[in-house]
Design a protein around this motif. Structure first.
Motif, PDB file in Angstrom:
ATOM      1  N   LEU A   1       0.817  -1.208   0.000  1.00  0.00           N
ATOM      2  CA  LEU A   1       0.000   0.000   0.000  1.00  0.00           C
ATOM      3  C   LEU A   1       0.852   1.261   0.000  1.00  0.00           C
ATOM      4  O   LEU A   1       0.489   2.270  -0.620  1.00  0.00           O
ATOM      5  N   ASP A   2       1.997   1.229   0.664  1.00  0.00           N
ATOM      6  CA  ASP A   2       2.899   2.383   0.645  1.00  0.00           C
ATOM      7  C   ASP A   2       3.428   2.639  -0.765  1.00  0.00           C
ATOM      8  O   ASP A   2       3.571   3.797  -1.188  1.00  0.00           O
ATOM      9  N   LYS A   3       3.734   1.564  -1.487  1.00  0.00           N
ATOM     10  CA  LYS A   3       4.204   1.738  -2.871  1.00  0.00           C
ATOM     11  C   LYS A   3       3.104   2.330  -3.750  1.00  0.00           C
ATOM     12  O   LYS A   3       3.358   3.182  -4.612  1.00  0.00           O
TER      13      LYS A   3
ATOM     14  N   VAL B   1      -1.726   6.558  -6.276  1.00  0.00           N
ATOM     15  CA  VAL B   1      -3.012   5.858  -6.256  1.00  0.00           C
ATOM     16  C   VAL B   1      -3.867   6.386  -5.107  1.00  0.00           C
ATOM     17  O   VAL B   1      -3.412   6.452  -3.958  1.00  0.00           O
ATOM     18  N   GLY B   2      -5.111   6.749  -5.403  1.00  0.00           N
ATOM     19  CA  GLY B   2      -5.980   7.322  -4.392  1.00  0.00           C
ATOM     20  C   GLY B   2      -6.850   6.310  -3.688  1.00  0.00           C
ATOM     21  O   GLY B   2      -7.262   6.522  -2.548  1.00  0.00           O
ATOM     22  N   GLU B   3      -7.158   5.182  -4.374  1.00  0.00           N
ATOM     23  CA  GLU B   3      -8.043   4.180  -3.785  1.00  0.00           C
ATOM     24  C   GLU B   3      -7.553   2.781  -4.138  1.00  0.00           C
ATOM     25  O   GLU B   3      -7.219   2.504  -5.291  1.00  0.00           O
ATOM     26  N   ALA B   4      -7.516   1.919  -3.139  1.00  0.00           N
ATOM     27  CA  ALA B   4      -7.139   0.526  -3.350  1.00  0.00           C
ATOM     28  C   ALA B   4      -8.274  -0.377  -2.890  1.00  0.00           C
ATOM     29  O   ALA B   4      -8.760  -0.242  -1.762  1.00  0.00           O
ATOM     30  N   VAL B   5      -8.696  -1.272  -3.776  1.00  0.00           N
ATOM     31  CA  VAL B   5      -9.688  -2.280  -3.430  1.00  0.00           C
ATOM     32  C   VAL B   5      -8.931  -3.506  -2.923  1.00  0.00           C
ATOM     33  O   VAL B   5      -8.097  -4.058  -3.643  1.00  0.00           O
ATOM     34  N   VAL B   6      -9.188  -3.909  -1.694  1.00  0.00           N
ATOM     35  CA  VAL B   6      -8.498  -5.037  -1.075  1.00  0.00           C
ATOM     36  C   VAL B   6      -9.518  -6.154  -0.855  1.00  0.00           C
ATOM     37  O   VAL B   6     -10.522  -5.943  -0.166  1.00  0.00           O
ATOM     38  N   ASN B   7      -9.280  -7.326  -1.452  1.00  0.00           N
ATOM     39  CA  ASN B   7     -10.227  -8.425  -1.226  1.00  0.00           C
ATOM     40  C   ASN B   7      -9.797  -9.236  -0.010  1.00  0.00           C
ATOM     41  O   ASN B   7      -8.611  -9.315   0.327  1.00  0.00           O
TER      42      ASN B   7
ATOM     43  N   ARG C   1      -4.166   6.944   2.643  1.00  0.00           N
ATOM     44  CA  ARG C   1      -3.334   7.002   1.429  1.00  0.00           C
ATOM     45  C   ARG C   1      -2.747   5.612   1.166  1.00  0.00           C
ATOM     46  O   ARG C   1      -1.780   5.252   1.796  1.00  0.00           O
ATOM     47  N   PRO C   2      -3.331   4.885   0.229  1.00  0.00           N
ATOM     48  CA  PRO C   2      -4.600   5.178  -0.440  1.00  0.00           C
ATOM     49  C   PRO C   2      -5.784   4.843   0.454  1.00  0.00           C
ATOM     50  O   PRO C   2      -5.642   4.131   1.446  1.00  0.00           O
ATOM     51  N   ARG C   3      -6.960   5.351   0.093  1.00  0.00           N
ATOM     52  CA  ARG C   3      -8.184   4.945   0.778  1.00  0.00           C
ATOM     53  C   ARG C   3      -8.439   3.459   0.461  1.00  0.00           C
ATOM     54  O   ARG C   3      -8.184   3.010  -0.647  1.00  0.00           O
ATOM     55  N   ILE C   4      -8.983   2.746   1.430  1.00  0.00           N
ATOM     56  CA  ILE C   4      -9.197   1.314   1.249  1.00  0.00           C
ATOM     57  C   ILE C   4     -10.690   1.009   1.116  1.00  0.00           C
ATOM     58  O   ILE C   4     -11.501   1.452   1.930  1.00  0.00           O
ATOM     59  N   THR C   5     -11.031   0.270   0.076  1.00  0.00           N
ATOM     60  CA  THR C   5     -12.373  -0.284  -0.092  1.00  0.00           C
ATOM     61  C   THR C   5     -12.239  -1.795  -0.021  1.00  0.00           C
ATOM     62  O   THR C   5     -11.394  -2.380  -0.709  1.00  0.00           O
TER      63      THR C   5
END
Length: 240
Positions: free
Chosen positions: A43-45, A51-57, A74-78
């Motif tokens: 996520l830091d990379k 990247v503003g938003e990361a979708v994490v499954n 940073r990034p926001r997590i969905t």
């Protein structure tokens, strides 16, 4: 024409069986290397790449990952919650597509780790990705200089970056490093339910729309408890 992905998909749903006993009561993405969970390294990379938003499954011990990422901005997590289903690496992206939008996105494995060279590799991927020629651009690590990897490689690479899949008894010089840029159009007619992402890699390869970029730096395959120590030693050497 290059792209600048603003969204990313991070695969964090695996069972982490080879990482036992560390993963008996903890999901693999939260295993620590250099005092920081694997997921946070990724996520830091992504944050560094804009990247503003990361979708994490999530699937295995999902609440731990949900709680760990809840305060991240940073990034926001969905969260793409798969706790009641098994979708595989391909089905996971299909489920998340409504969250990822219509533009090319970064795609990373939560347990991938590398030490960047002179320039960040995610920035280099974004500069190299050409949606007119490519459906997928994979970050490819040289097998000979990777830490913790002893396989036969995944692909050979032509001078223009086009990839050629390893045949059964062949040894090839590059292994997929777990980071890529993908176009959503790749999934337009993807199968429903569980399937591996490599199925779409193969199709893009047949259509000559699968490309690679050689990693600048050192990739670490953190697949077992022993590999954690090897990755930490590599990090210490890189800053010595």
């Amino acid at each position: 024409m290059s792209v600048t992905p603003k969204k990313a998909m991070v695969l964090a749903a695996g069972l982490g069986l080879r990482m036992r006993p560390l993963t008996d009561h903890m999901p693999k993405p939260l295993v620590r290397v250099m005092g920081q969970p694997l997921l946070d390294h990724v996520l830091d990379k992504l944050a560094g790449a804009g990247v503003g938003e990361a979708v994490v499954n999530v699937h295995y011990l999902p609440d731990q990952i949900i709680e760990h990422t809840a305060s991240r901005t940073r990034p926001r997590i969905t969260i793409s919650d798969e706790r009641d289903q098994v979708l595989g690496t391909g089905g996971a992206v299909v489920k998340a597509l409504p969250l990822l939008g219509t533009e090319p996105f970064f795609h990373l494995n939560a347990d991938t780790m590398w030490i960047d060279g002179v320039r960040p590799n995610l920035t280099r991927l974004a500069e190299t990705f050409d949606p007119d020629r490519m459906d997928i651009l994979l970050l490819m690590a040289p097998t000979t200089s990777s830490i913790g990897y002893a396989g036969r490689g995944d692909y050979s690479m032509l001078p223009d970056g086009a990839l050629r899949k390893r045949r059964e008894h062949q040894v090839v010089p590059f292994v997929y490093a777990g980071a890529a840029i993908m176009s959503p159009s790749l999934f337009a007619d993807a199968p429903a339910g569980e399937f591996p992402l490599t199925k779409l890699f193969d199709r893009a390869n047949e259509q000559e729309r699968l490309f690679g970029l050689r990693l600048d730096g050192v990739w670490m395959h953190v697949g077992t408890p022993d590999a954690v120590q090897a990755a930490e030693e590599a990090y210490l050497e890189s800053v010595a």
